[in-house]
Design an enzyme around this catalytic site. Sequence first.
Site, short mmCIF file in Angstrom:
data_model
loop_
_atom_site.label_atom_id
_atom_site.label_comp_id
_atom_site.label_asym_id
_atom_site.label_seq_id
_atom_site.Cartn_x
_atom_site.Cartn_y
_atom_site.Cartn_z
N ARG A 29 30.86 40.77 33.82
CA ARG A 29 31.07 39.32 33.71
C ARG A 29 29.80 38.56 34.09
O ARG A 29 29.44 37.57 33.48
CB ARG A 29 32.25 38.90 34.59
N ALA A 69 37.92 35.96 37.16
CA ALA A 69 38.49 36.60 35.97
C ALA A 69 38.95 38.00 36.32
O ALA A 69 38.41 38.64 37.23
CB ALA A 69 37.45 36.65 34.84
N ASP A 70 39.97 38.47 35.58
CA ASP A 70 40.43 39.84 35.75
C ASP A 70 40.96 40.33 34.41
O ASP A 70 41.47 39.55 33.61
CB ASP A 70 41.51 39.93 36.82
N THR A 71 40.82 41.61 34.17
CA THR A 71 41.21 42.20 32.89
C THR A 71 42.21 43.33 33.10
O THR A 71 42.06 44.12 34.03
CB THR A 71 39.96 42.75 32.17
N GLY A 95 42.37 37.32 32.04
CA GLY A 95 42.77 36.02 32.58
C GLY A 95 41.61 35.39 33.32
O GLY A 95 40.84 36.08 33.99
#
Length: 219
Positions: free
Chosen positions: A37, A55-57, A92
């Site tokens: 990121r 953010a996280d995936t 997100g």
Amino acid sequence: MKSPAWAWPPFPEAEALAPLRLLRGKRVVLASGSPRRRDILLRADPRPPEVVIGADTVVALDAQILEKPRDAADALRMLRSLSGRQHSVITGVAVVRPTGAGNPGTERPEAEANPEAEAEVNPDAEVNREVHPEVDAEVTLFHEEARVTFLPLSEAQLRDYVATGEPLDKAGAYGLQGGAAAFAERVEGDALAAVGFPLRRFCRELAAIFPEATAPPPQ
């Protein structure tokens, strides 16, 4: 050497990245330890730009969430389940913008600063914007989904990949920006979301978060 089935996508055109200029002069905190990121944001605008971005995936297959594997055996299990199939990669994003006296131009009328009215999250909404007066901040939440299809993979391919150690810190036990690029037959949607940060969508939301900076000058 055989070329990978999928390659890093071209970076968004300059016009799409224009909203990143709204971060100039602001100190941006990236609330993530992910080097991917950080790389995406720095490639877009390397200048040190008061905004917190998190953010996280996750990877989803058959309504099951695949997060980071516990160990090599778990990584191998995940990759076997993905072989030859399509799955979702969902990232997100949360953007926290300080409000109040310390940030001129961001003050909210008292009627708008009702936490009961504004701090509710609608999980079905495309974008959620919440005002949290108790911490003088506005929080914007959104997510982006990409659909990734893997080629059928042999047990040897999977074991060799797991042996590199690369899958152990990644959702779904793989990274398209690394060795797993050779596993992907196609990517539908925003490929940058599939590698951890939906930059195009982020730029669109920035323009909505900072409307005073994007509004045309009064005539």
